[in-house]
Scaffold this active site. Structure first.
Site, mmCIF file in Angstrom:
data_model
loop_
_atom_site.group_PDB
_atom_site.id
_atom_site.type_symbol
_atom_site.label_atom_id
_atom_site.label_comp_id
_atom_site.label_asym_id
_atom_site.label_seq_id
_atom_site.Cartn_x
_atom_site.Cartn_y
_atom_site.Cartn_z
ATOM 1 N N ASP A 91 0.831 -1.283 0.069
ATOM 2 C CA ASP A 91 -0.037 -0.061 0.068
ATOM 3 C C ASP A 91 0.986 0.725 0.048
ATOM 4 O O ASP A 91 0.485 2.205 -0.599
ATOM 5 C CB ASP A 91 -0.948 -0.180 1.161
ATOM 6 N N HIS A 145 -4.778 -3.447 6.495
ATOM 7 C CA HIS A 145 -4.366 -3.677 5.054
ATOM 8 C C HIS A 145 -6.077 -4.054 4.495
ATOM 9 O O HIS A 145 -6.031 -5.342 4.402
ATOM 10 C CB HIS A 145 -3.453 -4.557 4.977
HETATM 11 P P1 NDP Z 1 -1.313 -15.837 -3.208
HETATM 12 O O1 NDP Z 1 0.036 -16.234 -3.146
HETATM 13 O O2 NDP Z 1 -1.868 -14.797 -4.541
HETATM 14 O O3 NDP Z 1 -1.750 -14.971 -2.048
HETATM 15 C C1 NDP Z 1 -1.520 -15.380 -0.720
HETATM 16 C C2 NDP Z 1 -2.326 -14.673 0.244
HETATM 17 O O4 NDP Z 1 -1.568 -13.187 -0.049
HETATM 18 C C3 NDP Z 1 -3.820 -14.465 0.242
HETATM 19 O O5 NDP Z 1 -4.309 -14.398 1.695
HETATM 20 C C4 NDP Z 1 -3.795 -13.080 -0.449
HETATM 21 O O6 NDP Z 1 -4.883 -12.335 0.214
HETATM 22 C C5 NDP Z 1 -2.493 -12.509 0.400
HETATM 23 N N1 NDP Z 1 -2.378 -10.976 -0.220
HETATM 24 C C6 NDP Z 1 -2.070 -10.017 0.824
HETATM 25 N N2 NDP Z 1 -1.626 -8.895 -0.046
HETATM 26 C C7 NDP Z 1 -1.575 -9.103 -1.221
HETATM 27 C C8 NDP Z 1 -1.841 -8.428 -2.393
HETATM 28 N N3 NDP Z 1 -1.507 -7.375 -2.459
HETATM 29 N N4 NDP Z 1 -2.179 -8.977 -3.718
HETATM 30 C C9 NDP Z 1 -2.566 -10.231 -3.670
HETATM 31 N N5 NDP Z 1 -2.850 -11.155 -2.442
HETATM 32 C C10 NDP Z 1 -2.453 -10.473 -1.302
HETATM 33 O O7 NDP Z 1 -2.461 -17.003 -3.247
HETATM 34 P P2 NDP Z 1 -2.442 -18.309 -3.806
HETATM 35 O O8 NDP Z 1 -3.763 -19.062 -3.659
HETATM 36 O O9 NDP Z 1 -1.708 -18.391 -5.179
HETATM 37 O O10 NDP Z 1 -1.488 -19.245 -3.022
HETATM 38 C C11 NDP Z 1 -1.499 -19.427 -1.608
HETATM 39 C C12 NDP Z 1 -0.965 -20.723 -1.196
HETATM 40 O O11 NDP Z 1 -1.326 -20.711 0.365
HETATM 41 C C13 NDP Z 1 -1.509 -21.888 -1.917
HETATM 42 O O12 NDP Z 1 -0.722 -22.777 -2.529
HETATM 43 C C14 NDP Z 1 -2.153 -22.748 -0.613
HETATM 44 O O13 NDP Z 1 -2.102 -24.018 -0.614
HETATM 45 C C15 NDP Z 1 -1.162 -22.221 0.512
HETATM 46 N N6 NDP Z 1 -1.689 -22.262 2.004
HETATM 47 C C16 NDP Z 1 -0.799 -22.645 2.740
HETATM 48 C C17 NDP Z 1 -0.731 -22.837 4.132
HETATM 49 C C18 NDP Z 1 0.204 -23.196 4.963
HETATM 50 O O14 NDP Z 1 1.518 -23.088 4.629
HETATM 51 N N7 NDP Z 1 -0.316 -23.723 6.255
HETATM 52 C C19 NDP Z 1 -2.263 -22.504 4.657
HETATM 53 C C20 NDP Z 1 -3.154 -21.913 3.749
HETATM 54 C C21 NDP Z 1 -3.138 -22.110 2.313
HETATM 55 P P3 NDP Z 1 -6.409 -12.354 -0.881
HETATM 56 O O15 NDP Z 1 -6.993 -13.829 -0.655
HETATM 57 O O16 NDP Z 1 -7.048 -11.494 -0.258
HETATM 58 O O17 NDP Z 1 -6.096 -12.151 -2.352
#
Ligand code: NDP
Length: 328
Positions: free
Chosen positions: A159, A187
């Site tokens: 941001d 955020h």
């Molecule tokens: P991303 O890598 O695109 O995003 C991950 C997180 O970052 C989301 O919560 C997203 O929020 C957030 N975020 C924060 N700021 C921003 C921004 N400026 N722009 C976009 N996102 C932002 O998500 P993916 O779905 O590609 O990947 C998430 C991964 O996490 C998956 O592979 C899943 O399996 C994994 N995961 C792992 C966990 C663990 O390690 N224990 C637990 C849960 C999930 P928003 O949703 O609001 O975009």
């Protein structure tokens, strides 16, 4: 050679991690002299994809990358972590209310907080990226009673960087000439990007812009809604810019902010600026010797006061919701 720093990244197979990990391995986060040991965490269903990412990291042949470990167990993944970047989170799906999102993420950040408490290095620094980032950080902090609360932070640097970019576009000044922008609060769309104290080539930004109406009607909503605009344009959420901001956040926390400037980080409030103590809210901060300090003594005008209070009210209600749900 220096001892490697252990960096744990959750959500290692996700989009943001795909931008982040290669830059960590290249030295962009901790500097060109610091080797890193990467520990990557994923949910079980994504471990296969994570293995692919680890193969690509190996193929980078990064001189600073001393090892890569992958796991689906937080009790393994945070072992010895000096830096923990919590990217993985349950994404918001259509029809999901904010309360559903808090309920879905509560168990993830409860476990991760407990695992950090038990197994991370004594000097661990935590950055939460996964949304709702401030409140996820609050949950992790609450479940890690032996780690100093100040080590739990959330990302508002994207941001902050977006605010600089909008000011640069409006005034024609290069980003490097813009200093002392601040992001306050959550955020989320209630965040308050503040140029009251900002400077452009050393001159007060409000004077250089010369258009208070632009600040209210264009600048603030554009920064607040930038994530949505990127989804509309790109067909996918901002991932590379979020990764880049996470690099900036940790780099500046560890290596320090430049003289005369500050950055924005969501950190547990010490009560400064009327933000209730313990809420993880964004503030302007300076960093030195691996510690951040909220910039003291800024004058807050009436408009800023209202905007900060609005976003802080949202943070309080998120905090109350996760306390009611038993996560903190
Ligand atoms: P991303 O890598 O695109 O995003 C991950 C997180 O970052 C989301 O919560 C997203 O929020 C957030 N975020 C924060 N700021 C921003 C921004 N400026 N722009 C976009 N996102 C932002 O998500 P993916 O779905 O590609 O990947 C998430 C991964 O996490 C998956 O592979 C899943 O399996 C994994 N995961 C792992 C966990 C663990 O390690 N224990 C637990 C849960 C999930 P928003 O949703 O609001 O975009």
């Amino acid at each position: 050679a220096r001892t490697p720093v252990t960096v744990t990244v959750t959500g290692g197979a996700g989009q943001i991690a795909y931008g982040l990990l290669f830059r960590i391995a290249s030295g962009a986060m901790l500097g060109p002299d610091t080797p890193v040991r990467l520990r990557l965490l994923e949910i079980p269903a994504a471990v296969g994809a994570l293995e692919g990412v680890a193969m690509e990291l190996e193929d980078g042949a990064f001189p600073l990358l001393s090892s890569i470990d992958i796991s689906d167990d937080p009790w393994v993944g945070f072992d010895g972590a000096n830096i923990a970047v919590l990217v993985g989170a349950r994404p918001r799906t259509t029809g999901m209310e904010r309360s559903d999102l808090l309920a879905a993420n509560g168990p993830i950040f409860t476990d991760q907080g407990a695992a950090i408490n038990a197994s991370a290095a004594e000097d661990v620094k935590v950055l939460v990226v996964g949304n709702p980032a401030n409140t996820n950080a609050f949950i992790a902090m609450s479940n890690a009673p032996d780690v100093p609360a100040a080590r739990f932070t959330a990302l508002t640097r994207l941001d902050h960087n977006r605010a600089i970019a909008q000011l640069a576009a409006k005034t024609g000044a290069p980003a490097a000439a813009i200093a002392r922008v601040s992001i306050w609060g959550n955020h989320s769309a209630t965040q308050y990007p503040d140029i009251t104290h900002a400077t452009i080539a050393g001159r007060p930004a409000p004077m250089v812009v010369g258009d208070p109406e632009w600040v209210r009607a264009q600048f603030i909503p554009t920064v607040q809604q930038r994530g949505t605009a990127i989804i509309a344009a790109r067909g996918a959420s901002s991932a590379a810019s979020a990764a880049s901001a996470a690099i900036d956040h940790i780099r500046d926390w560890v290596l320090g902010t430049p003289a005369g400037d500050w950055v924005s980080m969501a950190v547990p409030s010490d009560g400064s600026y009327g933000v209730p103590e313990g809420l993880i809210s964004s503030f302007p901060v300076t960093c030195a010797d691996g510690e951040y300090t909220v910039v003291p003594g800024l004058a807050i005008d009436e408009f800023s006061r209202e905007r900060i209070d609005l976003s802080v009210a949202e943070l309080r209600s998120e905090r109350d919701a996760v306390i009611d749900l038993g996560f903190a």
